[in-house]
Design a protein around this motif. Sequence first.
Motif, mmCIF file in Angstrom:
data_model
loop_
_atom_site.group_PDB
_atom_site.id
_atom_site.type_symbol
_atom_site.label_atom_id
_atom_site.label_comp_id
_atom_site.label_asym_id
_atom_site.label_seq_id
_atom_site.Cartn_x
_atom_site.Cartn_y
_atom_site.Cartn_z
ATOM 1 N N GLY A 38 0.785 -1.210 0.000
ATOM 2 C CA GLY A 38 0.000 0.000 0.000
ATOM 3 C C GLY A 38 0.824 1.270 0.000
ATOM 4 N N TRP A 39 0.234 2.372 -0.536
ATOM 5 C CA TRP A 39 0.891 3.677 -0.500
ATOM 6 C C TRP A 39 -0.143 4.775 -0.289
ATOM 7 N N GLU A 40 0.357 5.907 0.185
ATOM 8 C CA GLU A 40 -0.481 7.094 0.329
ATOM 9 C C GLU A 40 0.332 8.287 -0.139
ATOM 10 N N TRP A 41 -0.232 9.019 -1.106
ATOM 11 C CA TRP A 41 0.452 10.170 -1.745
ATOM 12 C C TRP A 41 -0.247 11.425 -1.253
ATOM 13 N N ASP A 42 0.487 12.223 -0.428
ATOM 14 C CA ASP A 42 -0.044 13.491 0.072
ATOM 15 C C ASP A 42 0.161 14.540 -1.022
ATOM 16 N N ILE A 43 -0.923 14.837 -1.740
ATOM 17 C CA ILE A 43 -0.810 15.727 -2.911
ATOM 18 C C ILE A 43 -0.478 17.141 -2.484
ATOM 19 N N VAL A 44 -1.063 17.621 -1.387
ATOM 20 C CA VAL A 44 -0.866 19.008 -0.960
ATOM 21 C C VAL A 44 0.577 19.243 -0.550
ATOM 22 N N ASN A 45 1.146 18.318 0.274
ATOM 23 C CA ASN A 45 2.505 18.496 0.792
ATOM 24 C C ASN A 45 3.570 17.798 -0.046
ATOM 25 N N ARG A 46 3.123 17.122 -1.131
ATOM 26 C CA ARG A 46 4.052 16.465 -2.054
ATOM 27 C C ARG A 46 4.943 15.455 -1.311
ATOM 28 N N ARG A 47 4.329 14.577 -0.533
ATOM 29 C CA ARG A 47 5.059 13.543 0.205
ATOM 30 C C ARG A 47 4.420 12.188 -0.095
ATOM 31 N N LEU A 48 5.261 11.142 -0.128
ATOM 32 C CA LEU A 48 4.804 9.783 -0.389
ATOM 33 C C LEU A 48 5.064 8.928 0.843
ATOM 34 N N PHE A 49 4.033 8.175 1.300
ATOM 35 C CA PHE A 49 4.150 7.238 2.416
ATOM 36 C C PHE A 49 3.770 5.858 1.897
ATOM 37 N N ALA A 50 4.543 4.812 2.307
ATOM 38 C CA ALA A 50 4.260 3.461 1.848
ATOM 39 C C ALA A 50 4.671 2.460 2.912
ATOM 40 N N ASP A 51 4.078 1.226 2.812
ATOM 41 C CA ASP A 51 4.395 0.200 3.803
ATOM 42 C C ASP A 51 5.652 -0.558 3.403
ATOM 43 N N ALA A 52 6.025 -1.534 4.274
ATOM 44 C CA ALA A 52 7.263 -2.272 4.068
ATOM 45 C C ALA A 52 7.208 -3.133 2.812
ATOM 46 N N ARG A 53 6.023 -3.678 2.476
ATOM 47 C CA ARG A 53 5.937 -4.507 1.270
ATOM 48 C C ARG A 53 6.173 -3.668 0.006
ATOM 49 N N PHE A 54 5.649 -2.452 -0.004
ATOM 50 C CA PHE A 54 5.907 -1.542 -1.127
ATOM 51 C C PHE A 54 7.405 -1.254 -1.231
ATOM 52 N N ALA A 55 8.060 -1.037 -0.044
ATOM 53 C CA ALA A 55 9.497 -0.776 -0.042
ATOM 54 C C ALA A 55 10.265 -1.962 -0.584
ATOM 55 N N ALA A 56 9.862 -3.178 -0.212
ATOM 56 C CA ALA A 56 10.586 -4.377 -0.638
ATOM 57 C C ALA A 56 10.463 -4.604 -2.138
ATOM 58 N N ILE A 57 9.238 -4.466 -2.652
ATOM 59 C CA ILE A 57 9.034 -4.770 -4.060
ATOM 60 C C ILE A 57 9.654 -3.713 -4.979
ATOM 61 N N THR A 58 9.850 -2.446 -4.441
ATOM 62 C CA THR A 58 10.471 -1.380 -5.238
ATOM 63 C C THR A 58 11.919 -1.124 -4.843
ATOM 64 N N HIS A 59 12.489 -1.991 -3.920
ATOM 65 C CA HIS A 59 13.899 -1.906 -3.519
ATOM 66 C C HIS A 59 14.216 -0.546 -2.876
ATOM 67 N N GLN A 60 13.409 -0.129 -1.871
ATOM 68 C CA GLN A 60 13.626 1.130 -1.180
ATOM 69 C C GLN A 60 13.700 0.879 0.338
ATOM 70 N N ASP A 61 14.151 1.897 1.049
ATOM 71 C CA ASP A 61 14.289 1.811 2.516
ATOM 72 C C ASP A 61 12.905 1.930 3.147
ATOM 73 N N PRO A 62 12.441 0.873 3.916
ATOM 74 C CA PRO A 62 11.096 0.919 4.497
ATOM 75 C C PRO A 62 10.937 2.017 5.538
ATOM 76 N N ILE A 63 12.024 2.331 6.266
ATOM 77 C CA ILE A 63 11.929 3.365 7.309
ATOM 78 C C ILE A 63 11.683 4.724 6.672
ATOM 79 N N GLN A 64 12.419 4.996 5.599
ATOM 80 C CA GLN A 64 12.239 6.283 4.909
ATOM 81 C C GLN A 64 10.834 6.402 4.323
ATOM 82 N N LEU A 65 10.340 5.307 3.716
ATOM 83 C CA LEU A 65 9.012 5.368 3.118
ATOM 84 C C LEU A 65 7.934 5.548 4.187
#
Length: 788
Positions: A38-65
């Motif tokens: 899952g992900w959540e895109w804050d359009i107003v503040n231009r920030r992206l939040f995502a869970d650990a599975r999203f981080a794993a499948i896209t090869h990103q740091d889960p803490i940062q996401l």
Amino acid sequence: MTDDADDLAAKLSNVRSELETAQRRLELTLEAAGATCGWEWDIVNRRLFADARFAAITHQDPIQLAAGVATSRFFTSIHPDDVKRIKVAVAGILSGSEVFSKEYRLLRGDGGYRWVHASGRAVLSEADEPIKFVGMLVDITEQKRANEQLRIAQSAGGIGTFEYIVGFGTISVSEKFCRLFGLHPTRILTVRTLNDLIHSDDERIIDLSDPDGLQNERNIEFRVKRADDGQERWLARRGEYVDDTESNGRRYVGVIFDITEAKQAQESLEQANAALSEIALESVRDRNRVWKNSRDLLVVIGTDGIFRDVSPAWLEILGHTREQVIRHHVTDFVWAEDRQRIGPLLRAAVENTHTDLEIRMTHKDGSLRIVSWMTSREEERVYAYGRDVTTEKQQQAVLEETEAQLRQAQKMEAVGQLTGGIAHDFNNMLTGVIGALSIIKRRISAKRLDDLDKFIDAASSSATRAAALTHRLLAFSRRQSLDRQPVDVTQLIGSMEDLFRRTLGERVELLINMTPGTSKAVTDANQLESAILNLVINARDAMPKGGKLTIEATNVVFADADLVRGETLKPGSYVVLAVSDTGIGMSQATIAKAFDPFFTTKPIGQGTGLGLSMIYGFAQQSGGHVRIYSQVGLGTTIKLYLPSSVQDRSEEGDADDPDIDPPRGEGETVLVVEDDDSVRMLVVDVLNELGYRVIEAIDGSEALPVIEGKGRVDLLISDVGLPGLNGRQIAEIAMSFRPSLKVLFITGYAATAASRSDFLAPGMEMITKPFAIDDLAQKVREILTAAK
């Protein structure tokens, strides 16, 4: 094969249903097991939040996401070929779209990729503005792979399926695949085992001879000896390469199916064709009789341009035997100069059912033959019938040459008539001049001076007529010197109206229609008067029983699209002057020759054929054109097009009173350069009488020392056409030494001085021969007065 096809259709339907059910179950299972990302895109503040599975499948740091990152990180790991498409879809959400549903590829760490399905939606504020973009990812790689196998099986209409990964010695096979080879059902088989069952003369199902292990993707057919019952069967292979989602390699996915019955049917068809050929043999014999006895060329050509057969007439007409022609290309027998154009002609014969064409062929002895061909295409063959037209073409060439000689003879006859007419006219005029001068000379010798005026007038009249004829000849040859100025056509026609009415007589009605606002025409006023008068006289002669003559003038603007090919007109504004009559009209043949030199429809002795030629030459020299519109029995319209000008014509001074004595000089020095002794003598004599100091020169070699010297020279009078340096060249040299020097050219004919405005530079004037001595004196005085 029918039962197998029905069985295959049923199985494909079952597989499709099972795949759709499996897809729904997979999505529900993944969602229940928390396998979605899952992900959540804050359009107003231009920030992206995502869970650990999203981080794993896209090869990103889960803490940062989890803490929030830049929204650009949403596109991390997306396959380069899919990034642009996904960015466009996301832009739609950010602009107000509510639903997001896309499938795309994510790169893996080992270089492969996996397929995911992303679904999301926009969260709107109370003002219906998007403030958040939320969604989830689902891995659909296995589903994609199953669909891929089904697609290939459906497109090939196959029965047994298999997969081969490049670089391995085994292939994955289906149960039906094994049964087609007579093997016990299994999931894996070695390539060598399968290839050993294939006939030694046929292609292998998997070719291991290529060092890269890649297979030819074209369809192949091969015979196998079944392992269980020893039967020989025909099988066909269909397939294609697909990207391997497990690695960087490629997989060859294919199907095989039994085509034994089709092969047997093909063999039976070939046997039937052989029998049919035997039956048709008698018809072929009849064709051969026509083929052998034809005196024209009969040939059969493949669509590749290769001769398949030729009739015996080829030997008689072109000198080659049948064996020397068959299996050779058409171009081998085409005339060398025409070989480049044979390609398009052959393509036309292949692409069209019927064609007619003419080709120059080469005889075996190297001579040229012209053959007229008619072709007909049927399936992969072109059948052609050729007729030797060499003799006809030679006779036609002789006829054309004879006609050209006849036209030349007619032209020379016309030249003779013209020469005779001109000689007759000039003899009359010269008789008037020479005879009058002779009488004047004798009267002066006898001191009888009381009756000289009539002889002087007679000589002057004859000389004036000779000058007019010379101007007509120059206009015809487009070598007259034109004084092009803005001319008010309306005013000019008005001033000539009385002359027109006297010329036309009482039986011709004259109508003059000048369109208001007609521009001035840039042309020579005197020559335009002569051209219009000629047109009026021609129109009168075309109406021997009377009629109506109309003179019109208006403006016209031509664009490129309005111009006729072959005309010298250029796009721009023109004044068009039309002279129309209701006379006998002209045929198209007459119109085509109307402007030709010496062409006339009048009886011998009544016309030289220079009238319309003179008008045409004058119009062309003025930068315009002439067009003829005519119909036999209805009349003729001749339109004269002249460049228009918006400039006002310069005010002309009052005409000089011929009774006033010519103005005298004030001691100025005039250099006269003229190679004709008589003309030079007259010019020098009159200038001396008028009080000028005159220096004579025959040509440039005598004039240059005077020009380059330090003596006074106020005016240079020079003929244009001189031996050696011409008058214009002498003038340029003189003005380079004496910048304030004025120049007066005198000319009777000079090709380079056809247009005064183009020929004359500042400080230069021109007077045309023959000229009156008083006119010369007046011109000299005007130039010297203006220079002070």
